[in-house]
Scaffold this motif. Structure first.
Motif, mmCIF file in Angstrom:
data_model
loop_
_atom_site.group_PDB
_atom_site.id
_atom_site.type_symbol
_atom_site.label_atom_id
_atom_site.label_comp_id
_atom_site.label_asym_id
_atom_site.label_seq_id
_atom_site.Cartn_x
_atom_site.Cartn_y
_atom_site.Cartn_z
ATOM 1 N N ASN A 133 95.163 116.187 79.878
ATOM 2 C CA ASN A 133 96.136 115.720 80.870
ATOM 3 C C ASN A 133 95.556 115.703 82.273
ATOM 4 N N GLU A 160 97.665 110.762 78.942
ATOM 5 C CA GLU A 160 99.002 111.109 79.418
ATOM 6 C C GLU A 160 99.918 111.338 78.231
ATOM 7 N N ASP A 161 100.913 112.198 78.431
ATOM 8 C CA ASP A 161 101.908 112.489 77.403
ATOM 9 C C ASP A 161 101.251 112.839 76.067
#
Length: 95
Positions: free
Chosen positions: A14, A54-55
């Motif tokens: 991340n 991301e995520d």
């Protein structure tokens, strides 16, 4: 001891800078080449390529080992404990 072949492992994180700091400052790696979306780390002769994501859902499941749930996927490097430098403010986040 005979030198073992090095491995290369690429994975997503991340936060590139936070991850690079952990592998370098805490585990004794050395930062290598980088770009806005990736950083190479020399981790005691092995290459980690950290890529911005991301995520992320890093844990895909668990497998029981000696009666304990172990997250999958995972990887590890066997290090001499004297090579690991954990500051007190960082220690609680690693446990």
């Amino acid at each position: 001891m005979e030198k073992q072949p090095a491995f290369h492992l690429a994975f997503m994180v991340n936060d590139l800078e936070e991850a690079a700091d952990f592998y370098c400052r805490v585990l004794g790696g050395r930062r290598g080449r980088d770009a806005p979306n990736w950083v190479d780390i020399d981790l005691h002769g092995h290459q980690l390529s950290l890529h911005k994501g991301e995520d992320l859902t890093p844990i895909q499941g668990y497998s029981e080992v000696d009666g304990h749930p172990v997250p999958m996927p995972h990887f590890g490097v066997v290090l001499d404990l004297s090579l690991i430098h954990i500051s007190e403010p960082t220690r609680p986040r690693l446990i």
